[in-house]
Write a protein that holds these residues in place. Structure first.
Motif, mmCIF file in Angstrom:
data_model
loop_
_atom_site.group_PDB
_atom_site.id
_atom_site.type_symbol
_atom_site.label_atom_id
_atom_site.label_comp_id
_atom_site.label_asym_id
_atom_site.label_seq_id
_atom_site.Cartn_x
_atom_site.Cartn_y
_atom_site.Cartn_z
ATOM 1 N N SER A 140 -18.037 -4.897 4.151
ATOM 2 C CA SER A 140 -16.651 -4.441 3.972
ATOM 3 C C SER A 140 -16.063 -3.910 4.961
ATOM 4 C CB SER A 140 -16.884 -2.998 3.965
ATOM 5 O OG SER A 140 -17.489 -2.591 2.459
ATOM 6 N N GLY A 141 -14.873 -4.804 5.221
ATOM 7 C CA GLY A 141 -14.237 -4.797 5.782
ATOM 8 C C GLY A 141 -12.813 -3.654 6.572
ATOM 9 N N GLY A 142 -12.424 -4.307 7.596
ATOM 10 C CA GLY A 142 -11.255 -3.604 7.854
ATOM 11 C C GLY A 142 -9.627 -3.658 6.626
ATOM 12 N N THR A 143 -9.742 -4.984 6.327
ATOM 13 C CA THR A 143 -9.141 -5.159 4.615
ATOM 14 C C THR A 143 -9.364 -4.933 3.606
ATOM 15 O OG1 THR A 143 -8.748 -7.267 5.388
ATOM 16 C CG2 THR A 143 -8.065 -7.398 3.611
ATOM 17 N N ALA A 144 -10.740 -4.285 3.287
ATOM 18 C CA ALA A 144 -10.924 -3.212 1.993
ATOM 19 C C ALA A 144 -11.124 -1.952 2.531
ATOM 20 C CB ALA A 144 -12.636 -3.992 2.069
ATOM 21 N N ARG A 145 -10.977 -1.625 3.628
ATOM 22 C CA ARG A 145 -11.094 -0.105 3.955
ATOM 23 C C ARG A 145 -9.418 0.096 4.237
ATOM 24 N NH1 ARG A 145 -13.225 4.072 7.813
ATOM 25 N NH2 ARG A 145 -12.359 5.231 7.915
ATOM 26 N N ALA A 146 -8.622 -0.919 4.493
ATOM 27 C CA ALA A 146 -6.734 -0.322 4.183
ATOM 28 C C ALA A 146 -6.429 -0.284 3.207
ATOM 29 C CB ALA A 146 -6.006 -1.371 5.512
ATOM 30 N N TYR A 147 -7.412 -1.537 2.091
ATOM 31 C CA TYR A 147 -6.806 -1.905 0.580
ATOM 32 C C TYR A 147 -7.566 -0.726 0.107
ATOM 33 C CZ TYR A 147 -6.756 -3.486 -3.987
ATOM 34 O OH TYR A 147 -6.087 -3.857 -5.177
ATOM 35 N N LYS A 148 -7.908 0.275 0.050
ATOM 36 C CA LYS A 148 -8.333 1.756 -0.921
ATOM 37 C C LYS A 148 -7.595 2.701 -0.085
ATOM 38 C CE LYS A 148 -11.363 0.470 -3.343
ATOM 39 N NZ LYS A 148 -11.514 0.711 -5.006
ATOM 40 N N TYR A 149 -7.313 2.775 1.594
ATOM 41 C CA TYR A 149 -6.341 3.503 1.958
ATOM 42 C C TYR A 149 -5.321 3.614 1.201
ATOM 43 C CZ TYR A 149 -4.012 6.069 5.224
ATOM 44 O OH TYR A 149 -2.944 7.658 6.061
ATOM 45 N N ALA A 150 -4.571 2.521 0.718
ATOM 46 C CA ALA A 150 -3.035 2.085 0.330
ATOM 47 C C ALA A 150 -3.883 3.013 -1.220
ATOM 48 C CB ALA A 150 -3.075 0.741 -0.069
ATOM 49 N N VAL A 151 -4.932 2.641 -1.842
ATOM 50 C CA VAL A 151 -4.666 3.134 -3.442
ATOM 51 C C VAL A 151 -4.655 4.854 -3.038
ATOM 52 C CG1 VAL A 151 -6.279 3.008 -4.722
ATOM 53 C CG2 VAL A 151 -6.306 0.939 -3.774
ATOM 54 N N LEU A 152 -5.189 5.049 -1.936
ATOM 55 C CA LEU A 152 -5.172 6.243 -1.874
ATOM 56 C C LEU A 152 -3.683 6.796 -2.056
ATOM 57 C CD1 LEU A 152 -8.345 7.211 0.106
ATOM 58 C CD2 LEU A 152 -8.577 7.963 -2.657
ATOM 59 N N ARG A 153 -2.870 6.188 -1.286
ATOM 60 C CA ARG A 153 -1.812 6.503 -0.581
ATOM 61 C C ARG A 153 -0.511 6.665 -2.225
ATOM 62 N NH1 ARG A 153 -4.472 8.996 1.585
ATOM 63 N NH2 ARG A 153 -3.919 9.782 3.828
ATOM 64 N N GLY A 154 -1.377 6.151 -3.055
ATOM 65 C CA GLY A 154 -0.749 5.769 -4.514
ATOM 66 C C GLY A 154 0.551 4.300 -4.706
ATOM 67 N N LYS A 155 0.424 3.245 -2.921
ATOM 68 C CA LYS A 155 1.059 2.935 -3.075
ATOM 69 C C LYS A 155 1.367 1.390 -3.523
ATOM 70 C CE LYS A 155 1.843 4.093 0.805
ATOM 71 N NZ LYS A 155 4.262 4.692 1.515
ATOM 72 N N GLU A 156 2.311 0.765 -4.140
ATOM 73 C CA GLU A 156 2.827 -0.786 -4.790
ATOM 74 C C GLU A 156 1.434 -1.853 -3.965
ATOM 75 O OE1 GLU A 156 5.285 -3.918 -7.190
ATOM 76 O OE2 GLU A 156 5.884 -2.017 -6.667
ATOM 77 N N ILE A 157 0.573 -2.424 -4.404
ATOM 78 C CA ILE A 157 -0.228 -3.104 -3.945
ATOM 79 C C ILE A 157 -0.186 -4.479 -4.061
ATOM 80 C CG2 ILE A 157 -2.067 -4.252 -3.613
ATOM 81 C CD1 ILE A 157 -3.205 -1.228 -3.123
ATOM 82 N N ILE A 158 0.580 -5.860 -3.694
ATOM 83 C CA ILE A 158 -0.153 -6.938 -4.360
ATOM 84 C C ILE A 158 -1.473 -8.054 -3.004
ATOM 85 C CG2 ILE A 158 1.460 -9.016 -4.481
ATOM 86 C CD1 ILE A 158 3.694 -7.512 -4.353
ATOM 87 N N ASN A 159 -2.492 -8.695 -4.303
ATOM 88 C CA ASN A 159 -3.342 -9.135 -3.658
ATOM 89 C C ASN A 159 -3.167 -10.047 -4.035
ATOM 90 O OD1 ASN A 159 -6.076 -9.550 -2.515
ATOM 91 N ND2 ASN A 159 -7.163 -8.308 -3.946
ATOM 92 N N THR A 160 -3.063 -11.484 -2.739
ATOM 93 C CA THR A 160 -2.518 -12.545 -2.749
ATOM 94 C C THR A 160 -4.272 -13.379 -3.463
ATOM 95 O OG1 THR A 160 -2.746 -12.709 -0.371
ATOM 96 C CG2 THR A 160 -0.955 -12.623 -1.556
#
Length: 78
Positions: free
Chosen positions: A56-76
């Motif tokens: 796992s890297g920084g991108t996966a960690r940031a992705y999960k942080y965004a999920v926890l914060r309820g952010k709208e996510i676009i995964n290209t």
């Protein structure tokens, strides 16, 4: 560079500066865009995101942080 934003928290973060920077950018955003093949390689908890695998890297960690914060996510990647 006249408009560079560098929070004091990031300046003092040392090796974790990229994590602090990502979290601040996510906190300031309504929509977060990622390119992340395996965003679920991290372990969720209410307040923290912890790495579950050495792959796992920084991108996966940031992705999960965004999920926890309820952010709208676009995964290209998708």
């Amino acid at each position: 560079y006249d408009d560079t934003f560098m929070p004091e928290k990031v300046k003092r973060a040392g090796k974790a500066a990229y994590v602090e920077r990502n979290e601040i950018m996510i906190d300031m955003s309504d929509i977060c865009m990622f390119y992340c093949e395996n965003p679920y390689d991290t372990k969720l908890s209410k307040d923290k995101v912890s790495i579950n695998s050495s792959h796992s890297g920084g991108t996966a960690r940031a992705y999960k942080y965004a999920v926890l914060r309820g952010k709208e996510i676009i995964n290209t990647y998708e």
